[in-house]
Write a protein that holds these residues in place. Structure first.
Motif, PDB file in Angstrom:
ATOM      1  N   ARG A   9      -5.589   7.735  -3.918  1.00 28.10           N
ATOM      2  CA  ARG A   9      -5.104   8.715  -2.525  1.00 28.10           C
ATOM      3  C   ARG A   9      -5.449   7.411  -1.360  1.00 28.10           C
ATOM      4  O   ARG A   9      -6.301   6.531  -1.545  1.00 28.10           O
ATOM      5  N   GLY A  10      -4.502   7.357  -0.562  1.00 31.33           N
ATOM      6  CA  GLY A  10      -4.692   6.118   0.686  1.00 31.33           C
ATOM      7  C   GLY A  10      -4.099   4.979   0.106  1.00 31.33           C
ATOM      8  O   GLY A  10      -4.048   3.934   1.153  1.00 31.33           O
ATOM      9  N   MET A  39      -6.762   8.917   7.329  1.00 28.56           N
ATOM     10  CA  MET A  39      -6.105   9.690   6.293  1.00 28.56           C
ATOM     11  C   MET A  39      -5.876  11.215   6.763  1.00 28.56           C
ATOM     12  O   MET A  39      -5.012  11.989   6.334  1.00 28.56           O
ATOM     13  N   ASP A  76      -2.482  13.208   6.193  1.00 28.61           N
ATOM     14  CA  ASP A  76      -2.250  14.499   5.738  1.00 28.61           C
ATOM     15  C   ASP A  76      -1.618  15.443   6.463  1.00 28.61           C
ATOM     16  O   ASP A  76      -1.104  16.258   6.154  1.00 28.61           O
ATOM     17  N   GLU A  98      -4.370  -0.183   1.593  1.00 28.16           N
ATOM     18  CA  GLU A  98      -4.934   0.918   1.540  1.00 28.16           C
ATOM     19  C   GLU A  98      -5.461   1.434   3.014  1.00 28.16           C
ATOM     20  O   GLU A  98      -5.533   0.549   3.922  1.00 28.16           O
ATOM     21  N   MET A 158      -0.089   7.241  -0.456  1.00 29.83           N
ATOM     22  CA  MET A 158      -0.287   8.159  -1.400  1.00 29.83           C
ATOM     23  C   MET A 158      -1.265   9.304  -0.510  1.00 29.83           C
ATOM     24  O   MET A 158      -2.332   9.005  -0.038  1.00 29.83           O
ATOM     25  N   PHE A 159      -0.872  10.704  -0.983  1.00 33.50           N
ATOM     26  CA  PHE A 159      -1.667  11.931  -0.695  1.00 33.50           C
ATOM     27  C   PHE A 159      -2.745  11.824  -1.704  1.00 33.50           C
ATOM     28  O   PHE A 159      -4.017  12.528  -1.569  1.00 33.50           O
ATOM     29  N   ALA A 160      -2.446  11.598  -3.041  1.00 33.41           N
ATOM     30  CA  ALA A 160      -3.189  11.675  -4.193  1.00 33.41           C
ATOM     31  C   ALA A 160      -2.884  10.559  -5.004  1.00 33.41           C
ATOM     32  O   ALA A 160      -1.924   9.819  -5.101  1.00 33.41           O
TER      33      ALA A 160
END
Length: 183
Positions: free
Chosen positions: A111-112, A153, A157, A148, A132-134
């Motif tokens: 994530r991130g 975040m 989201d 990253e 990346m969300f997950a």
């Protein structure tokens, strides 16, 4: 020969770093700033590409054109992703700069994590990237990790989700209104 290698190593060590990060101002369903730490030691050529484009203002106004819930938000199509461009082509373009060869690492897609988008050819990354969300372990060793998210975040989201299997955003997408390189 050893003296040349030592001199080269010292020259490279004294060279200034490309950048340490990006600040991405987002507007739309999501509003705020995303701060990204870039990994120039892991993917120096990809980081150089991104920072060059950001420094030129190429990312300003570019849409998040592919956003898949629970997976990732993709942006960076400086050719077709700008406001006023053919939205149906968003995600199919790049920049005027040459593609960048893969710089795979052992950093996992958590994530991130920010990775470079590409076609089937591992050496085809150009301007597009995703956040990346997950976790997406299936991407590990297949795509280049470039950094990253260290702050924002909550903004990531809130990015407007796409629809269907490919996550294409319908209607007005969220945009990177300004992208700044940070030291």
């Amino acid at each position: 020969m050893r003296k040349l290698a030592v001199t080269l190593a010292l020259t490279l060590a004294a060279s200034p770093a490309l950048a340490t990060g990006l600040e991405i101002d987002v507007a739309g369903a999501a509003n705020g700033t995303i701060t990204v730490d870039l990994f120039e030691d892991v993917a120096p050529n990809h980081v150089a590409q991104i920072t060059t484009l950001a420094g030129q203002g190429a990312y300003d106004g570019v849409a998040f054109h592919r956003v898949i819930e629970g997976f990732m938000a993709q942006t960076g199509d400086v050719q077709f992703g700008k406001d006023g461009a053919d939205a149906g082509m968003a995600g199919m373009g790049g920049s005027d700069l040459p593609d960048v060869a893969a710089e795979f690492s052992d950093i996992p897609f958590a994530r991130g994590v920010v990775g470079m988008a590409r076609s089937q050819d591992p050496n085809s990354a150009n301007s597009q990237f995703f956040i990346m969300f997950a976790p997406g372990d299936f991407l590990n060793g297949q795509y280049t990790v470039v950094g990253e998210v260290t702050d924002g975040m909550d903004v990531v989201d809130a990015i407007k989700l796409g629809t269907g299997g490919n996550g294409a955003v319908v209607g007005a997408p969220d945009r990177m209104v300004a992208v700044r390189v940070t030291d």
